[in-house]
Design a protein around this motif. Structure first.
Motif, PDB file in Angstrom:
ATOM      1  N   GLU A  49       8.051   8.255   5.016  1.00  0.00           N
ATOM      2  CA  GLU A  49       8.943   9.849   5.549  1.00  0.00           C
ATOM      3  C   GLU A  49       8.077  10.965   5.718  1.00  0.00           C
ATOM      4  N   ASP A  50       8.413  11.838   6.203  1.00  0.00           N
ATOM      5  CA  ASP A  50       7.732  12.650   6.775  1.00  0.00           C
ATOM      6  C   ASP A  50       8.644  13.881   5.724  1.00  0.00           C
ATOM      7  N   LEU A  80       0.963  -1.182   0.063  1.00  0.00           N
ATOM      8  CA  LEU A  80       0.148   0.171   0.111  1.00  0.00           C
ATOM      9  C   LEU A  80       0.703   1.354   0.080  1.00  0.00           C
ATOM     10  N   LEU A  81       0.411   1.756  -0.771  1.00  0.00           N
ATOM     11  CA  LEU A  81       1.141   3.843  -1.428  1.00  0.00           C
ATOM     12  C   LEU A  81       0.457   4.460  -0.354  1.00  0.00           C
ATOM     13  N   VAL A  82       0.649   5.626   0.221  1.00  0.00           N
ATOM     14  CA  VAL A  82      -0.055   6.532   1.384  1.00  0.00           C
ATOM     15  C   VAL A  82       0.713   7.480   0.837  1.00  0.00           C
ATOM     16  N   ILE A  83       0.470   8.839   0.064  1.00  0.00           N
ATOM     17  CA  ILE A  83       0.601   9.830   0.042  1.00  0.00           C
ATOM     18  C   ILE A  83      -0.443  11.153   0.104  1.00  0.00           C
ATOM     19  N   ALA A  84      -0.071  12.121   1.614  1.00  0.00           N
ATOM     20  CA  ALA A  84      -1.038  12.935   1.551  1.00  0.00           C
ATOM     21  C   ALA A  84      -0.258  13.830   2.149  1.00  0.00           C
ATOM     22  N   SER A  85      -1.490  14.863   2.633  1.00  0.00           N
ATOM     23  CA  SER A  85      -1.325  16.244   3.264  1.00  0.00           C
ATOM     24  C   SER A  85      -0.577  15.508   4.942  1.00  0.00           C
ATOM     25  N   ALA A  86       0.380  16.683   5.456  1.00  0.00           N
ATOM     26  CA  ALA A  86       0.486  15.763   7.127  1.00  0.00           C
ATOM     27  C   ALA A  86      -0.002  17.305   7.688  1.00  0.00           C
ATOM     28  N   ARG A  87       0.047  17.013   9.341  1.00  0.00           N
ATOM     29  CA  ARG A  87       0.163  18.022   9.887  1.00  0.00           C
ATOM     30  C   ARG A  87       0.200  17.448  11.583  1.00  0.00           C
ATOM     31  N   GLU A 119       6.008  25.514   2.845  1.00  0.00           N
ATOM     32  CA  GLU A 119       4.612  25.936   2.988  1.00  0.00           C
ATOM     33  C   GLU A 119       3.906  24.392   2.807  1.00  0.00           C
ATOM     34  N   ARG A 120       4.347  23.413   2.890  1.00  0.00           N
ATOM     35  CA  ARG A 120       3.695  22.535   2.839  1.00  0.00           C
ATOM     36  C   ARG A 120       4.400  21.112   3.303  1.00  0.00           C
ATOM     37  N   HIS A 121       3.257  20.224   4.548  1.00  0.00           N
ATOM     38  CA  HIS A 121       3.955  19.464   5.312  1.00  0.00           C
ATOM     39  C   HIS A 121       3.541  17.711   4.817  1.00  0.00           C
ATOM     40  N   ARG A 122       4.045  17.160   3.770  1.00  0.00           N
ATOM     41  CA  ARG A 122       3.197  16.125   3.448  1.00  0.00           C
ATOM     42  C   ARG A 122       3.347  14.708   3.802  1.00  0.00           C
ATOM     43  N   CYS A 123       3.810  13.262   3.355  1.00  0.00           N
ATOM     44  CA  CYS A 123       4.125  12.302   4.111  1.00  0.00           C
ATOM     45  C   CYS A 123       3.654  11.678   2.943  1.00  0.00           C
ATOM     46  N   ARG A 124       4.739  10.486   2.953  1.00  0.00           N
ATOM     47  CA  ARG A 124       5.074   9.783   1.856  1.00  0.00           C
ATOM     48  C   ARG A 124       5.336   7.807   2.450  1.00  0.00           C
ATOM     49  N   ALA A 125       4.077   7.433   2.920  1.00  0.00           N
ATOM     50  CA  ALA A 125       3.978   5.785   3.217  1.00  0.00           C
ATOM     51  C   ALA A 125       3.907   5.252   2.245  1.00  0.00           C
ATOM     52  N   THR A 126       5.203   4.263   3.263  1.00  0.00           N
ATOM     53  CA  THR A 126       4.190   2.855   2.767  1.00  0.00           C
ATOM     54  C   THR A 126       3.909   1.308   3.580  1.00  0.00           C
ATOM     55  N   PHE A 127       2.988   0.526   3.118  1.00  0.00           N
ATOM     56  CA  PHE A 127       2.952  -0.382   4.406  1.00  0.00           C
ATOM     57  C   PHE A 127       2.573  -1.515   3.059  1.00  0.00           C
ATOM     58  N   ARG A 128       2.901  -3.188   4.121  1.00  0.00           N
ATOM     59  CA  ARG A 128       2.982  -4.289   3.359  1.00  0.00           C
ATOM     60  C   ARG A 128       1.736  -5.267   4.329  1.00  0.00           C
ATOM     61  N   ARG A 129       1.459  -6.438   3.125  1.00  0.00           N
ATOM     62  CA  ARG A 129       0.880  -7.548   4.232  1.00  0.00           C
ATOM     63  C   ARG A 129       1.798  -8.594   3.843  1.00  0.00           C
ATOM     64  N   PRO A 130       2.179  -9.390   5.263  1.00  0.00           N
ATOM     65  CA  PRO A 130       3.270 -10.557   4.462  1.00  0.00           C
ATOM     66  C   PRO A 130       2.438 -11.204   4.203  1.00  0.00           C
ATOM     67  N   ALA A 131       3.171 -12.511   3.223  1.00  0.00           N
ATOM     68  CA  ALA A 131       2.588 -13.753   2.342  1.00  0.00           C
ATOM     69  C   ALA A 131       2.101 -13.843   3.322  1.00  0.00           C
ATOM     70  N   PRO A 180      -5.945  17.391   7.160  1.00  0.00           N
ATOM     71  CA  PRO A 180      -4.697  16.803   6.881  1.00  0.00           C
ATOM     72  C   PRO A 180      -4.797  15.661   7.639  1.00  0.00           C
ATOM     73  N   LEU A 181      -3.700  14.544   7.271  1.00  0.00           N
ATOM     74  CA  LEU A 181      -3.312  13.463   7.705  1.00  0.00           C
ATOM     75  C   LEU A 181      -2.853  13.319   8.869  1.00  0.00           C
ATOM     76  N   THR A 182      -3.215  13.264  10.455  1.00  0.00           N
ATOM     77  CA  THR A 182      -1.595  13.294  11.544  1.00  0.00           C
ATOM     78  C   THR A 182      -0.947  12.530  11.670  1.00  0.00           C
ATOM     79  N   PRO A 183       0.333  12.405  12.426  1.00  0.00           N
ATOM     80  CA  PRO A 183       0.803  11.075  12.044  1.00  0.00           C
ATOM     81  C   PRO A 183       0.521   9.859  13.085  1.00  0.00           C
ATOM     82  N   SER A 184      -0.566   9.805  13.427  1.00  0.00           N
ATOM     83  CA  SER A 184      -1.852   8.951  14.166  1.00  0.00           C
ATOM     84  C   SER A 184      -1.835   8.101  13.088  1.00  0.00           C
TER      85      SER A 184
END
Length: 687
Positions: A666-667, A627-634, A672-684, A646-650
């Motif tokens: 990744e923070d 899963l790749l998540v790209i979001a504005s953060a705060r 002017e901007r605070h964004r986050c790019r996060a990756t998650f995986r589901r184990p096989a 915007p999404l919080t760290p929690s």
């Protein structure tokens, strides 16, 4: 004092002639001298000019009469009009304070009259038959309690018998020269003037302290100085921008000031900067005097629980409003209209900030030696150089740092473009179209510390905000109880040109483009034989980008218009575009995709829907998938300029649910901007 020449009438007269020669003699005498001069010119004209035929012979007398009348009218605002009488019968508490002060000072005047001053000043004069005339500033009466006011009144009473003509002039000249020094005007006798003013006031305060007590006098002086500073800031921030000979005078200057100190904590917010101003920017003799009295820097200044005066007759407050206008513009006319601060249109306050922003940009351009931008101003603030920007700003002020002072006009303008509004007397707390509140002072302070602030500061207030349509439609949809219905309206209206889709950049998201080639084995074959799902696909740019890597791509959006427009944009596409609701997705999508891409979709939903939306997104990933998540953060509890929310760290971390594990978060921040790019995986799954 041994190096300072003695106080004499001649030296005092020299300083008067240098600082304010027009002040010699009472105002009525000055008027008579001017009228006599005009009359002499007129009479001389009659003798020099030969007799004229009627009606031409009436011309010289007419000119003379016109000069006399205009001279009288020019003087009129300077008389008692500026100091209306305050009936003590209407204010028994004030009468009680004055009676007590006279008793402590040991003087029983035959009569006591009080005249109101528009400014936070006070002065006492002996008048005929051993009477006393007091000039009392209305801001002080509204900001001091009985004990503090009594101590200051005793101080003024003590000045009456002890101060000679020279002493009073020294105190007056010293006050006036402070303004001259701020304007860069020199005065050779300045050191002499300051030293004698210090001695006179020091002796006066010592005498008063023996009567009322040193602690009470110090407390009263400190609070009076805070009230003085707060009132002039209030004028500069609210009253002065809202008045002019064309617009009229502000009729509720004093009631609004009373509200600011009693309900909005103005004195407490002013206190730190007043202390700094006194220690670092007030001239040496004045600062020494306050320190010797017992200034108690850092001690909070409490609001007077029971001010001596909570208000005066409406006609008196209006009169003082006219006086403020006259003192600022020299315009005094009974026909000039009045208005309340609350009558000033919200757009007018925006233009005031626009003016402030232009001045800050000009100051920054001078400092940098080139045309400055809003980001340059932010960087100067971060570098600790905001204090070097010289611009029209009241000092001291209630802001926590110089950075806040210079940045507020920029943040205020950005928030106004987004539809934020505020109460006229509490403009630091702006309320958005969806009811969220932003403290613009806290936001500017955050930016001054180099932290992300999440706003585009460029562009004039009048420029159309790309997010305006989404905010308008979201507000209407939420008010109707439909949190997702506004997406359809936004895309439908964008087709006819009635609205702008703010996230439509006509290209895949840069953070997606940056991420995919970094994956091992990236290339056109990376997605072959694998399924991908794009959440909230909009007009299809991200979905089309994934399909180039061979993914069997499904893309959905809650808006049917968005899906239709995406298909029209990419008629030969292999992407399977569908209309679906993230909060109620098709059951067959459960753990069905090797790659799920969520680009700023969850954040487009109100906060109370984030948790179910996040759970839904996480449920699309199959075992072994990502899963790749790209979001504005705060930050947690940070400001929300909604939409988006915007999404919080929690919240970002909560994607690691339903069996998903965090791979990398990744923070990503810029000013002017605070964004986050996060990756998650589901184990096989284990076989």
């Amino acid at each position: 004092m041994k190096d300072v020449p003695a106080l004499t009438k001649w030296r005092t007269l020299v300083v008067i002639l240098r600082v304010t020669p027009g002040s010699l003699g009472p105002e009525w005498l000055q008027l008579l001298v001017r009228l006599a001069a005009v009359g002499a010119v007129g009479v001389g004209f009659l003798y020099v000019v030969p007799p004229l035929e009627f009606p031409v012979s009436l011309l010289p007398p007419a000119v003379l009469a016109t000069c006399l009348i205009s001279g009288a009218m020019a003087w009129w605002p300077r008389g008692r009009w500026r100091y209306p009488r305050l009936p003590l019968d209407d204010h028994p508490r004030l009468r009680r304070v004055l009676d007590s002060a006279f008793e402590e000072a040991g003087w029983r005047p035959t009569s006591v009259k009080v005249r109101l001053s528009a400014w936070p000043r006070m002065a006492a004069w002996r008048v005929r038959r051993d009477g006393c005339l007091f000039y009392l500033g209305l801001p002080l009466l509204m900001g001091l309690d009985e004990d503090d006011l009594r101590a200051l009144v005793v101080r003024e009473i003590n000045l009456i018998p002890s101060a000679s003509w020279c002493m009073r002039w020294i105190l007056r000249l010293n006050f006036m020269d402070g303004g001259r020094e701020a304007e860069g005007k020199s005065l050779p006798q300045r050191e002499w003037l300051r030293e004698h003013a210090y001695r006179i006031r020091s002796d006066l305060w010592s005498t008063t302290a023996e009567v009322v007590g040193r602690d009470l006098l110090a407390h009263a002086t400190r609070r009076a100085y805070m009230v003085d500073s707060a009132f002039f800031w209030h004028l500069d921030r609210y009253a002065f921008p809202a008045m002019s000979p064309e617009w009229g005078y502000v009729s509720d200057i004093y009631q609004s000031f009373l509200w600011k100190i009693r309900e909005d904590g103005l004195l407490a917010r002013m206190q730190p900067n007043v202390d700094v101003y006194l220690a670092e920017k007030l001239y040496r003799h004045e600062a020494r005097l306050f320190q010797e009295l017992g200034w108690n820097a850092g001690e909070p200044v409490e609001v007077a629980a029971y001010p001596v005066v909570l208000g005066v007759a409406e006609k008196l407050e209006r009169r003082l409003g006219q006086v403020v206008l006259w003192e600022r513009t020299k315009a005094a006319n009974s026909r000039i209209p009045s208005h309340s601060l609350h009558d000033v249109p919200w757009d007018a306050w925006g233009s005031i900030h626009e003016h402030g922003r232009a001045m800050v940009i000009a100051a920054a351009s001078t400092l940098l030696g080139r045309e400055a931008t809003a980001r340059d101003v932010v960087q100067l603030a971060v570098d600790g150089r905001a204090g070097e920007l010289s611009w029209e700003h009241a000092e001291p002020c209630p802001h926590p740092s110089p950075a806040v002072c210079v940045l507020i006009p920029f943040f205020d303008g950005a928030l106004r473009r987004m539809g934020y509004v505020a109460d006229v007397l509490r403009q630091r707390s702006l309320v958005g179209p969806l009811g969220d509140t932003v403290d613009v002072v806290a936001l500017a302070d955050k930016a001054g510390q180099g932290l992300p602030y999440g706003l585009e500061l460029g562009g004039p207030v009048t420029e159309r905000d790309r997010d305006a349509d989404s905010r308008r439609l979201a507000a209407e949809s939420l008010a109707a109880g439909d949190p997702t219905g506004w997406f359809e309206r936004l895309y439908a209206e964008s087709e006819t040109g009635e609205a702008i889709v703010p996230w439509d950049s006509q290209s895949p998201h840069p953070l997606l483009v940056e991420w995919l080639p970094m994956r091992p084995g990236s290339g056109s074959e990376v997605g072959v034989g694998r399924r991908a799902l794009v959440v909230g696909c909009g007009l299809g740019d991200d979905a089309e980008y994934l399909s180039r890597f061979g993914y069997d791509t499904v893309a959905f959006d809650v808006s049917e218009s968005a899906v239709r427009l995406a298909k029209e944009r990419f008629p030969g596409s292999t992407v399977d575009y569908r209309a679906a609701d993230l909060l109620a997705p098709p059951a067959e999508w459960r753990q069905a995709f090797d790659l799920v891409v969520e680009v700023m979709t969850v954040q487009a939903l109100p906060e109370h829907l984030h948790a179910p939306a996040i759970a839904s997104v996480a449920g699309f990933v199959r075992p072994g998938g990502s899963l790749l998540v790209i979001a504005s953060a705060r930050e947690e509890g940070g400001p929300v300029f909604a939409p988006p929310w915007p999404l919080t760290p929690s919240e970002i971390a909560s994607f690691a649910s339903d069996g998903l594990v965090e791979d990398r978060i990744e923070d990503l921040r810029d000013p002017e901007r605070h964004r986050c790019r996060a990756t998650f995986r589901r184990p096989a799954a284990l076989r």
